[in-house]
Scaffold this active site. Structure first.
Site, PDB file in Angstrom:
ATOM      1  N   GLY A  40       0.863  -1.173   0.000  1.00  0.00           N
ATOM      2  CA  GLY A  40       0.000   0.000   0.000  1.00  0.00           C
ATOM      3  C   GLY A  40       0.899   1.221   0.000  1.00  0.00           C
ATOM      4  N   THR A  42       1.314   4.277   1.407  1.00  0.00           N
ATOM      5  CA  THR A  42       1.913   4.832   2.624  1.00  0.00           C
ATOM      6  C   THR A  42       2.630   3.769   3.438  1.00  0.00           C
ATOM      7  OG1 THR A  42      -0.231   4.616   3.726  1.00  0.00           O
ATOM      8  CG2 THR A  42       0.332   6.788   2.812  1.00  0.00           C
ATOM      9  N   LEU A  43       2.155   2.527   3.368  1.00  0.00           N
ATOM     10  CA  LEU A  43       2.851   1.445   4.073  1.00  0.00           C
ATOM     11  C   LEU A  43       4.214   1.198   3.421  1.00  0.00           C
ATOM     12  CD1 LEU A  43       3.491  -1.882   4.193  1.00  0.00           C
ATOM     13  CD2 LEU A  43       2.970  -0.617   6.271  1.00  0.00           C
ATOM     14  N   TYR A 114      -8.150  -4.312  -7.752  1.00  0.00           N
ATOM     15  CA  TYR A 114      -8.408  -4.024  -6.340  1.00  0.00           C
ATOM     16  C   TYR A 114      -9.702  -4.660  -5.832  1.00  0.00           C
ATOM     17  CZ  TYR A 114      -4.864  -0.316  -6.500  1.00  0.00           C
ATOM     18  OH  TYR A 114      -3.690   0.388  -6.621  1.00  0.00           O
ATOM     19  N   ARG A 116     -11.299  -3.557  -2.378  1.00  0.00           N
ATOM     20  CA  ARG A 116     -11.075  -2.740  -1.179  1.00  0.00           C
ATOM     21  C   ARG A 116     -12.311  -1.957  -0.738  1.00  0.00           C
ATOM     22  NH1 ARG A 116      -6.841   1.549  -3.653  1.00  0.00           N
ATOM     23  NH2 ARG A 116      -6.180   1.731  -1.476  1.00  0.00           N
ATOM     24  N   ARG A 182      -5.644   8.834  -7.645  1.00  0.00           N
ATOM     25  CA  ARG A 182      -6.237   7.661  -8.277  1.00  0.00           C
ATOM     26  C   ARG A 182      -7.706   7.984  -8.578  1.00  0.00           C
ATOM     27  NH1 ARG A 182      -1.614   7.265  -8.185  1.00  0.00           N
ATOM     28  NH2 ARG A 182      -0.299   5.559  -7.420  1.00  0.00           N
ATOM     29  N   ASP A 273       6.695   5.629  -4.184  1.00  0.00           N
ATOM     30  CA  ASP A 273       6.647   5.510  -2.722  1.00  0.00           C
ATOM     31  C   ASP A 273       8.051   5.426  -2.138  1.00  0.00           C
ATOM     32  OD1 ASP A 273       3.913   5.256  -3.236  1.00  0.00           O
ATOM     33  OD2 ASP A 273       3.968   3.074  -3.096  1.00  0.00           O
TER      34      ASP A 273
END
Length: 330
Positions: A40, A42-43, A114, A116, A182, A273
């Protein structure tokens, strides 16, 4: 933007919170063998930031919501293994994590599928159960979030997050924003533009992907983008342009940092990222924007040579010690 590790007369670790969504990552061939891990935007940034930060100098926390299922337990365990704290993670027992599947073409360009819509992270700031998480934001020196962090939230959750960010910034917390637009996550472009503009008014460091902002705001060229960000009062902007050079606008001026050439790209997942993570890690530890961009290019060049969002620890490139090289003006 002051990125010093010294606060007042006492040196202490910087506390950084990354807000967003961790998902189950799957890759392989449909109908054949599939491997599973976690990722992900930010992860991914949190993991690379933790790997590049001196322990004892920077504390990295991840703030999100997860379910009570085995995948959620395993993903939190994986964060702690990476040195990421999870003290401010909300558990929603009747929810599950989101899931995505990576497909890549012959040039390493990726396509995501996805699942989600009902993910726990969408509800992380909803209701009184989120009060403690929101209040905790003011405890951090830096808060990092992305356009995806904003997009996945309910209207209530996004409004409450913005209020908490306002309060945190009034108390001295600095905001770092990665635009990551997105379109499919927003009801319409104008809803995204309104949310972005509200957050940009609070932003100290903007880590921007050119293509995303060109689509969302319709900028004709990079000059128009930099002018718009200057009008918002953002002190430091790093403009990411894929395999092309990075453009920086900061109090020292505007300059360009060339990218690193990669002979064979396997998977561009997490390229942006990882750039953002390395840039921020360098700045937090004393490096200037030019060196931070070089760190970003170096890590991103390594990441795109591996499949999936997170490369093995052993494959992490050596960055050296942050210093203050001269800045070449353009």
């Amino acid at each position: 933007m002051d990125m010093t590790l010294v606060h007042g007369s006492h040196a202490r670790p910087l506390k950084v919170a990354l807000v967003g969504e961790c998902m189950i990552e799957m890759r392989g061939e449909p109908g054949a063998s599939i491997s599973q891990t976690f990722g992900g935007d930010t992860l991914n940034t949190a993991v690379y930031l933790a790997r590049l930060s001196s322990r004892g100098a920077v504390v990295v926390d991840y703030m999100t919501a997860v379910g009570g299922d085995a995948f959620s337990v395993a993903m939190r365990r994986s964060w702690r293994t990476e040195g990421i704290a999870d003290a401010h993670v909300r558990v929603i027992e009747d929810a599950l994590p989101g899931l995505y599947f990576i497909q890549t073409d012959l040039h390493g360009e990726r396509r995501f599928l996805y699942w989600r819509g009902e993910a726990a992270a969408r509800r992380m700031f909803d209701g009184p159960e989120a009060d403690a998480m929101l209040a905790a934001l003011a405890e951090y020196d830096y808060i990092y979030l992305s356009g995806i962090s904003l997009a996945i939230l309910s209207g209530e959750g996004r409004e409450r997050l913005m209020q908490a960010l306002h309060l945190a910034r009034q108390g001295g917390t600095r905001i770092v924003f990665d635009n990551n637009y997105r379109p499919h996550l927003w009801p319409n472009p104008e809803a995204a533009r309104q949310a972005y503009r509200e957050l940009l008014r609070l932003t100290d460091l903007a880590l921007i992907t050119w293509e995303d902002d060109a689509i969302l705001f319709g900028y004709r060229d990079t000059e128009a983008l930099f002018s718009a960000y200057a009008q918002e009062g953002i002190g430091e902007v790093a403009l990411k342009r894929g395999a092309d050079s990075c453009l920086i606008q900061c109090p020292a001026g505007r300059f360009e940092v060339p990218a690193q050439h990669v002979a064979r790209v396997l998977d561009t997942t997490a390229a942006g990222d990882s750039f953002s993570a390395a840039y921020l890690a360098c700045r937090l530890q004393g490096g200037d924007p030019e060196q931070a961009a070089r760190w970003g290019h170096r890590l991103a060049a390594q990441v795109v040579q591996y499949r999936g969002a997170l490369i093995p620890q052993a494959a992490m490139p050596s960055m050296g010690t942050p210093s203050f090289p001269s800045v070449a003006q353009v």
